[in-house]
Design an enzyme around this catalytic site. Structure first.
Site, mmCIF file in Angstrom:
data_model
loop_
_atom_site.group_PDB
_atom_site.id
_atom_site.type_symbol
_atom_site.label_atom_id
_atom_site.label_comp_id
_atom_site.label_asym_id
_atom_site.label_seq_id
_atom_site.Cartn_x
_atom_site.Cartn_y
_atom_site.Cartn_z
ATOM 1 N N GLU B 68 1.357 6.968 -1.880
ATOM 2 C CA GLU B 68 0.164 7.793 -1.704
ATOM 3 C C GLU B 68 0.474 9.278 -1.763
ATOM 4 O O GLU B 68 -0.268 10.053 -2.377
ATOM 5 C CB GLU B 68 -0.536 7.462 -0.380
ATOM 6 C CG GLU B 68 -1.275 6.134 -0.385
ATOM 7 C CD GLU B 68 -0.371 4.939 -0.109
ATOM 8 O OE1 GLU B 68 0.829 5.157 0.157
ATOM 9 O OE2 GLU B 68 -0.856 3.799 -0.159
ATOM 10 N N HIS B 137 -7.414 -0.031 8.685
ATOM 11 C CA HIS B 137 -8.147 -0.157 7.416
ATOM 12 C C HIS B 137 -9.639 0.083 7.605
ATOM 13 O O HIS B 137 -10.441 -0.413 6.827
ATOM 14 C CB HIS B 137 -7.952 -1.546 6.809
ATOM 15 C CG HIS B 137 -6.564 -1.846 6.322
ATOM 16 N ND1 HIS B 137 -5.510 -2.032 7.164
ATOM 17 C CD2 HIS B 137 -6.076 -1.984 5.067
ATOM 18 C CE1 HIS B 137 -4.421 -2.283 6.457
ATOM 19 N NE2 HIS B 137 -4.732 -2.256 5.174
#
Lengths: 338, 336
Positions: B68, B137
């Site tokens: 990321e 999440h």
């Protein structure tokens, strides 16, 4: 690594570059050193505030790495980036103006030493975050490949950055996408105070290249010709579409990490040993030995550089400061969004 | 027909609307590339990119490694040098791994360089709770990004805006962060055909009313509209504002509504403390609209807790329709 001169053959740089370009390279190395000495002196006299990170002793690496680049090729630089900026062709007046926080500076006084950039010459900027420029360099290489510009990107970083995640993620992506980028690690032995021996599991940072299936080479970073030879081969490889390389230039910063450094992690002897390997002295000797310059020529460079520095400082000192009511300008392109 | 654009509209899901925006961008602008984890043959974790890789190839719909920080940085560098990357985070939570490139680089490069370069990168963040995916999440982190000068932050609540804000983000020379609510991906709505933009920095009044103002973001807009229907039956007439953009915030629309209604509820999914509601409340408190308030402001935000796994607990930590009803009724006391 022995100097190439010792082998009896003419060094790579002498074989490859016209005498005028080599003289210009030596002039740039002097400019870097005198620029940084001038910045240091201006700091002592209170003309510059904040801090700065000097690269005195590392001039060969910056200049040699940019020898085969054009203005279309990009570089990303580091907090110790004055040399890279000058090597890529920056104007010293605008650099000093930035240090003085003036509107005429490269960043209009908003960036200072740690963010100095020269986008027109392909310098995407110094970076205050260790390793911050490495993924950005890979992005610039992705642009070049997608847009078919033929440009390459030289990504400068220090030994400290090789232990950042950004380094590993970026090298991996550059390799899997075969991007035209040259990673140039300027290993000056210390990340602030922590030596590479204490911080890094491999002996040579170039060994990291193996993990990303790219060529890795460790060179004497104070030997202008050796750096040229390694970088030029990596640039050619990148331009030929063969992907990235990692070059490690072994060098040394004569000054401390920044203005606050008390040099408690290294000895005076170590510093003086490296000062004896002065890259400018070595470059001058190489050019003299091959009849490219004489003592009068060397003296002329020193005089010209001194004058350039004097004029640049005068330009900076005489330039206007940014307007206070423009302190938040340039945050957004559409200024109404701020 | 769409009243605003005159284009024919048809029903699409929120995810389809986003895909259509990316399709238009890829077809009309060679500089546009998509980057992200598993956005190619897999079609994206939420099937937003879908089959675009088949149409545009792997050079333009680029699967990144699970990197990321590096991936976001590559998108930033590409944006600085001529491309128009749209970077998809698989979950907005994973942006925590990339904060360096977003906050220190993307947001600041233009300013640090005195305007010499801009960073036209678009980043997409599937956000929010309700999927049973628990604490790592399910977060709503938009307020973090809203705190960073240099970024623009939007939260589309409808399929039409999901497409229009993405196309507006691509036209924008500065970095735009798009927070998409995962629960909305399957929601359907009318979406105009072709290219149009939804202005960044402009809220939408979704229901006009006179008695109280509900400023909502993302999925909370739909909950606010549900609540408004019940409230209307009880004789309370709320105005529902869909904030749409977190930064820069549409001050004029919010203040005008509060001047009209004199009562304010702000409902958002992110953690309540130091969140969007604090900013909306302060905006009102610092303006002349404060003089129009007939009751204290109420903030309804996420609990001071990570998002739990158990479905009942998961619902309990973010505002629900009954919470909005209760708040509205308490504000309306003495009014009817």
């Amino acid at each position: 690594m022995p100097d190439q001169e010792a082998s009896g053959n003419s060094p790579y740089a002498v074989r490859t570059y016209e005498p005028a370009r080599l003289i210009e390279a030596l002039r740039k190395m002097h400019l870097i050193r005198r620029f940084e000495e001038g910045a240091e002196d201006s700091y002592m006299r209170g003309l510059i505030h904040g801090t700065m990170h000097l690269s005195i002793g590392q001039e060969a690496s910056a200049v040699a790495a940019c020898m085969s680049l054009t203005d279309d090729d990009k570089i990303t630089s580091t907090h110790r980036g004055h040399g890279h900026c000058i090597a890529k062709g920056a104007d010293l007046g605008r650099m000093f103006a930035e240090f003085f926080g003036k509107e005429t500076g490269y960043c209009r006084g908003r960036g200072g030493s740690m963010h100095i950039a020269d986008v027109d010459k392909g310098n995407l900027g110094a970076n205050g975050i260790v390793g911050g420029g490495i993924p950005i360099a890979v992005g610039a290489a992705l642009s070049a490949k997608r847009l078919g510009t033929g440009a390459v990107t030289v990504c400068f970083f220090g030994d400290g950055a090789n232990n950042e995640g950004a380094f590993h993620e970026a090298l991996n992506m550059a390799a899997v996408w075969t991007l035209p980028v040259i990673f140039v690690c300027e290993n000056n032995k210390y990340g602030m105070s922590t030596s590479t021996e204490r911080s890094t599991a491999v002996k040579n940072i170039a060994e990291r290249a193996g993990a990303y299936s790219m060529p890795g080479e460790t060179v004497d970073g104070n030997d202008f010709s050796a750096v040229c030879q390694a970088i030029d081969a990596a640039v050619k490889r990148a331009r030929d579409g063969k992907g990235p390389s990692l070059i490690e230039n072994l060098t040394y910063r004569w000054r401390g990490h920044s203005k606050s450094d008390r040099n408690r992690y290294r000895t005076k002897e170590e510093i003086s040993d490296w000062q004896a390997k002065d890259p400018i002295v070595r470059m001058s000797r190489m050019l003299k030995d091959h009849g490219i310059i004489d003592d009068a020529g060397l003296a002329k460079i020193e005089r010209d550089v001194a004058q350039t520095i004097e004029e640049a400082i005068a330009f900076a000192a005489g330039s206007p400061s940014p307007k206070i009511d423009e302190a938040t300008r340039y945050v957004y392109t559409d200024e109404a969004a701020a | 027909m769409n009243a605003q654009t005159g284009a024919a509209a048809r029903e699409l899901s929120y995810a389809e609307a986003i895909r259509e925006a990316m399709d238009i961008a890829l077809a009309t602008d060679e500089r546009v590339v998509l980057m992200g984890e598993d956005i190619g043959v897999y079609g994206g974790a939420f099937q937003v990119t879908g089959n675009l890789v088949e149409k545009y190839g792997t050079d333009r719909v680029i699967d990144t490694p699970i990197s990321e920080l590096g991936g976001a940085g590559v998108a930033v560098g590409a944006a600085m040098t001529g491309l128009r990357p749209i970077f998809e985070f698989q979950f907005s939570d994973f942006a925590t791994l990339a904060m360096e490139q977003i906050v220190n680089q993307a947001a600041k490069v233009r300013y640090m360089l005195g305007g010499a370069v801009s960073v036209p990168v678009v980043m997409r963040f599937p956000a929010g709770s309700g999927t049973g995916a628990a604490a790592q999440h399910s977060q709503s982190l938009e307020a973090w990004f809203g705190h960073v000068p240099g970024l623009k932050v939007v939260q589309p609540a409808t399929p039409e805006d999901a497409k229009g804000l993405l196309l507006a983000a691509l036209d924008d020379p500065d970095p735009v962060m798009i927070f998409e609510h995962k629960i909305l991906y399957k929601m359907k709505g009318m979406v105009p055909e072709g290219h149009y933009t939804t202005p960044i920095g402009k809220a939408a009044v979704r229901r006009e009313g006179t008695d109280l103002t509900i400023v909502s973001t993302s999925i909370m807009m739909h909950k606010a509209l549900d609540a408004a229907q019940t409230l209307a039956e009880e004789g309370i007439d709320p105005e529902v504002i869909d904030l749409r953009t977190v930064r820069p915030m549409d001050r004029d629309t919010v203040l005008a509504s509060v001047r009209k209604t004199g009562r304010l509820i702000c409902v958002y999914e992110g953690v309540k403390t130091l969140g969007i509601g604090a900013e909306v409340s302060a905006m009102v408190a610092e303006s002349d609209a404060f003089d129009f308030l007939d009751a204290p402001i109420i903030r309804l935000g996420g609990a001071e807790s990570p998002i739990p796994y158990n479905p009942e607990l998961e619902k309990a930590v973010v505002p629900q329709v009954p919470d909005i009803l209760e708040a509205a009724r308490s504000l309306a006391k003495g009014m009817i």
